[in-house]
Enzyme design. Sequence first.
Site, short mmCIF file in Angstrom:
data_model
loop_
_atom_site.label_atom_id
_atom_site.label_comp_id
_atom_site.label_asym_id
_atom_site.label_seq_id
_atom_site.Cartn_x
_atom_site.Cartn_y
_atom_site.Cartn_z
N ASP A 108 0.85 -1.20 0.00
CA ASP A 108 0.00 0.00 0.00
C ASP A 108 0.88 1.24 0.00
OD1 ASP A 108 -2.50 1.30 -0.02
OD2 ASP A 108 -2.47 1.55 2.16
N ASP A 145 3.53 2.34 7.95
CA ASP A 145 2.26 1.62 7.70
C ASP A 145 2.48 0.30 6.97
OD1 ASP A 145 0.92 3.64 8.96
OD2 ASP A 145 0.33 4.67 7.12
#
Length: 288
Positions: free
Chosen positions: A168, A185
Amino acid sequence: MRTPKTLAPLLEDGLIDHVIQPLRSGKEADLFVVATAHGVRCAKVYKEARQRGFRQAGLYQEGRTVRDSRRGRAMAKKSRFGRHEREEVWQNAEVDALFRLADAGVRVPTPYLCIDGVLLMELIVDAAGEPAPRLSDLILTAAQAAAIHATLMRDVARMLCAGIVHGDLSEYNVLLDDKGPVIIDLPQHLNAVANNNAAAFFVRDIDHLTAFFGRFAPSLATTDYGREMWALYQTRALQPDTPLTGIYHPESTPPDIAQVLREIDAARREEEHRQARLAAHAEASHAD
């Protein structure tokens, strides 16, 4: 400020002294700046599965193994215990990835502990000591864009050599401090070896970065580092220090028909989910 309910247990146990301020809210977690006995930290509070905006989790988790057979069986049955275990595995996956990537020389936040759905980790700050901005918040010169892009391409090559695909990655998942970019993340990261979707997600990650940096340095817009690196990785020719050109010649690499079909299928499923969400939204709007 008022202490969020999810951080209260850490406050009671003395793991944090107080919450300084909220930092940001994302699709997977809410972030807070907190004070501890060891200095200022970042507390990442993971959202429950039903609250997360993250779609198609199964595509990301393919290939992840669970050593405890009882735990694995429970997760497969999707029982209440199994759902709890799945959430714990999802959260601990980020901690494991952060340690592996730091060992590989990739700049990531240092994790300190993960407990009760909260990851306590290093707070990345700028030269003034304030929380570092995301790339998406910055306007760059062509020279700055080229330099940061070069660093990130080297870091994603190190990640791939360590067997990790972010999954991502974009300008929203990279912070910039006075030493350069920091990748953040990672709970949804993919196993580059065992996940059949890894190639598609890896190329998509690099395409996102290419599009962002190409806005500031147009010469980067035509590069294809993603496919170049994956082709090298498939032939075991990719090393952390392998020279990269950003040029990819597909005719020199035999096509992987099975992989192409997997990418097409993954794109189809993603589009079906998108259409379903749009239809649900339209139906809800009509009902109102």
